[in-house]
Design an enzyme around this catalytic site. Structure first.
Site, PDB file in Angstrom:
ATOM      1  N   GLU A 172       0.793  -1.227   0.000  1.00 28.00           N
ATOM      2  CA  GLU A 172       0.000   0.000   0.000  1.00 28.00           C
ATOM      3  C   GLU A 172       0.825   1.276   0.000  1.00 28.00           C
ATOM      4  O   GLU A 172       0.843   2.030   0.977  1.00 28.00           O
ATOM      5  CB  GLU A 172      -0.976   0.013   1.187  1.00 28.00           C
ATOM      6  N   GLU A 360      -5.310  -8.516   0.672  1.00 27.15           N
ATOM      7  CA  GLU A 360      -5.979  -8.194   1.934  1.00 27.15           C
ATOM      8  C   GLU A 360      -7.453  -7.931   1.648  1.00 27.15           C
ATOM      9  O   GLU A 360      -7.789  -7.288   0.657  1.00 27.15           O
ATOM     10  CB  GLU A 360      -5.429  -6.924   2.613  1.00 27.15           C
TER      11      GLU A 360
HETATM   12  C1  GBH Z   1      -4.568  -1.969   5.299  1.00 26.41           C
HETATM   13  O1  GBH Z   1      -4.828  -0.645   5.004  1.00 26.41           O
HETATM   14  C2  GBH Z   1      -3.165  -2.192   5.813  1.00 26.41           C
HETATM   15  O2  GBH Z   1      -2.353  -2.784   4.831  1.00 26.41           O
HETATM   16  C3  GBH Z   1      -3.132  -3.007   7.078  1.00 26.41           C
HETATM   17  O3  GBH Z   1      -1.867  -2.898   7.657  1.00 26.41           O
HETATM   18  C4  GBH Z   1      -4.253  -2.572   7.994  1.00 26.41           C
HETATM   19  O4  GBH Z   1      -4.190  -3.179   9.245  1.00 26.41           O
HETATM   20  C5  GBH Z   1      -5.546  -2.914   7.327  1.00 26.41           C
HETATM   21  O5  GBH Z   1      -5.624  -2.402   6.049  1.00 26.41           O
HETATM   22  C6  GBH Z   1      -6.783  -2.446   8.089  1.00 26.41           C
HETATM   23  O6  GBH Z   1      -6.792  -1.065   8.184  1.00 26.41           O
HETATM   24  O7  GBH Z   1      -7.379   7.339   9.314  1.00 26.41           O
HETATM   25  O8  GBH Z   1      -9.503   7.794   8.265  1.00 26.41           O
HETATM   26  O9  GBH Z   1      -7.439   8.409   7.147  1.00 26.41           O
HETATM   27  C7  GBH Z   1      -6.143  -0.415   4.503  1.00 26.41           C
HETATM   28  C8  GBH Z   1      -6.284   0.934   3.866  1.00 26.41           C
HETATM   29  C9  GBH Z   1      -5.913   3.196   4.208  1.00 26.41           C
HETATM   30  C10 GBH Z   1      -7.289   2.017   5.715  1.00 26.41           C
HETATM   31  C11 GBH Z   1      -5.782   4.282   5.222  1.00 26.41           C
HETATM   32  C12 GBH Z   1      -7.162   3.111   6.743  1.00 26.41           C
HETATM   33  C13 GBH Z   1      -6.795   5.437   7.038  1.00 26.41           C
HETATM   34  C14 GBH Z   1      -8.140   5.973   7.269  1.00 26.41           C
HETATM   35  N1  GBH Z   1      -6.138   1.957   4.863  1.00 26.41           N
HETATM   36  N2  GBH Z   1      -6.940   4.360   6.079  1.00 26.41           N
HETATM   37  S1  GBH Z   1      -8.119   7.499   8.043  1.00 26.41           S
END
Ligand code: GBH
Length: 454
Positions: A172, A360
């Site tokens: 990511e 994922e």
């Molecule tokens: C993934 O990100 C990651 O690869 C993994 O490590 C993580 O544990 C999993 O998903 C679950 O989150 O704070 O409102 O800006 C998923 C995509 C993009 C989701 C960033 C959370 C931040 C939201 N992520 N997002 S915010």
């Protein structure tokens, strides 16, 4: 009364790889053990006010010490494959320079344990735990980090590729660049200017490309290389020809800084025009490296980007979610199962990708452990069932998705959200480290055993 019979299962192709995933800083703990260097997440999580409840990954799931027990749980579930990430600061405590032999030794033992239990290891090289020593020299703002990543990736490939046959470069890029360097909510907590963020983004895709080349140069023959990107999964708001065409355009442009650049070896004209003077500085050689052929595309998918046809020059518009749109425990996690159909389908169509994994997919829930040891996460089961139904729809039409990794194998350190946001299909009591299969684990075990959905 005739009892109702279970419907015929929606079968997946023979050999479909059912997996689950975790990442180093989220599960390992043991942050000071066996010569591990400091990562930007150690620094960030120990900075007051940066994470929910001040939670850190110091102990996390103690997986570093409990990996054998965890592999037994994977075996009990019937997993065919497990995706883990290597902590760069365990291998090169200072990011570059002399490797720490005890670092690679841990992953070597983990890989042996997986293989001995019939589970194929899928290895991610970078899941956000950048060595702090590199951040101190500019981190992803510096192109040296891209070069350092390639050297590190080559080293890991050299040492594990006798047994690991699938490597993913970065996890990511979009998340760690945007949230870590633009929004400041993830490590290293920076809020850089648009021009600087664009340069960071370029260094990330460059690291991917140089990493692919280094892995190929150092790995045993036959090893496959890809990445795990949370590409926007653009889906038509209604499945009509005009909206499908719009979703197709959106897939290319909404991913222009990451997946599109990797698959085309260029930035789209619209991306460069949009950023103008803030566009990244790059050479033709950079773009050639970024476009290095890869063997598979890994897609991390949680949400769907709804797209409609539009008369604007781009030919499409992203539809913002209404306030009432349903989401899981994490507010960003808006439910959109169709992403698992349209995401891989359009990516395979546009770029001719022949091998895709869902690296994922999963959901957070307000799980409760009952006194008699159950977690009835019916919301997560509903989520998974609906997403897998859409995945099945694509696979049965010939969309080349070869495997699926549920995020996550167990509750873990959910970055800035700490331990309160549980994504596991196994519940973890972080006081005792006891793992308990949730209802979703029982559901997933059935899916794996039947190779499909009822
Ligand atoms: C993934 O990100 C990651 O690869 C993994 O490590 C993580 O544990 C999993 O998903 C679950 O989150 O704070 O409102 O800006 C998923 C995509 C993009 C989701 C960033 C959370 C931040 C939201 N992520 N997002 S915010």
């Amino acid at each position: 009364d005739t009892p109702s019979t279970a419907p015929a299962p929606h079968l997946f192709p023979k050999g479909f790889l059912w997996g689950s995933a975790t990442a180093s800083y989220q599960v390992e703990g043991a942050v000071k053990e066996d010569g591990r260097g400091v990562s930007i997440w150690d620094t960030f999580s120990h900075t007051p006010g940066k994470t929910n409840n001040g939670d850190t990954g110091d102990v996390a799931n103690d997986h570093y010490h409990r990996y054998k027990e965890d592999v037994q749980l994977m075996k009990a579930l019937g997993l065919k494959t497990y995706r883990f990430s290597v902590a760069w600061p365990r291998i090169f405590p200072n990011g570059t320079g002399a490797p720490n032999p005890k670092g690679i030794d841990f992953y070597s033992r983990l890989v042996d344990q997986l293989l001995a239990n019939g589970i194929q290891p899928y290895c991610t090289l970078f899941h956000w735990d950048l060595p702090q020593a590199l951040e101190d020299k500019g981190g992803w703002q510096s192109r040296d980090t891209s070069e350092a990543f390639a050297a590190y990736a080559g080293y890991v490939a050299q040492h594990l590729s006798d047994r690991v046959k699938h490597f993913m470069t970065l996890n990511e890029m979009k998340s760690f660049v945007d949230i870590g360097y633009r929004d400041g909510r993830h490590a290293p907590g920076l809020k850089l200017s648009v021009a600087k963020v664009n340069q960071v983004r370029h260094h990330a895709v460059l690291a991917h490309g140089l990493g692919v080349q280094a892995i190929r140069a150092h790995a045993k023959p036959g090893v496959k290389v890809g990445l795990a990107e949370n590409a926007e999964a653009c889906a038509p708001v209604i499945e009509t020809a005009e909206h499908i065409a719009a979703a197709r355009k959106a897939t290319r442009e909404e991913n222009a800084g990451y997946l599109t650049a990797v698959l085309e070896g260029k930035y789209t004209d619209a991306y460069l025009a949009h950023h103008g003077a803030n566009a990244p500085k790059f050479t033709a050689a950079d773009m050639k490296a970024i476009g290095s052929p890869i063997d598979f595309v890994g897609l991390n998918n949680y949400t769907t980007t709804w797209v409609r046809a539009d008369s604007a020059p781009a030919g499409y518009a992203v539809v913002p979610a209404p306030a009432s749109y349903p989401h899981m425990m994490s507010p960003w996690l808006r439910v959109g199962p169709q992403g698992l159909y349209w995401g891989p389908k359009l990516i395979a169509e546009i770029w001719g990708v022949k091998e895709i994994y869902i690296t994922e997919n999963g959901a957070s829930s307000t799980d409760v452990l009952t006194p008699d040891g159950h977690v009835y996460d019916t919301d997560r089961v509903m989520y998974l069932r609906n997403y897998l139904t859409q995945l099945h729809r694509g696979v049965s039409e010939g969309v080349p998705v070869k495997g699926y990794f549920c995020w996550s194998f167990m509750d873990n350190y959910e970055w800035a959200d700490g331990y309160a946001y549980r994504f596991g299909i196994h519940y973890v009591d972080f006081k005792t480290q006891k793992r308990t299969p949730k209802l979703s684990a029982h559901f997933y075990k059935e899916v794996i055993a039947r190779n499909g959905l009822a």
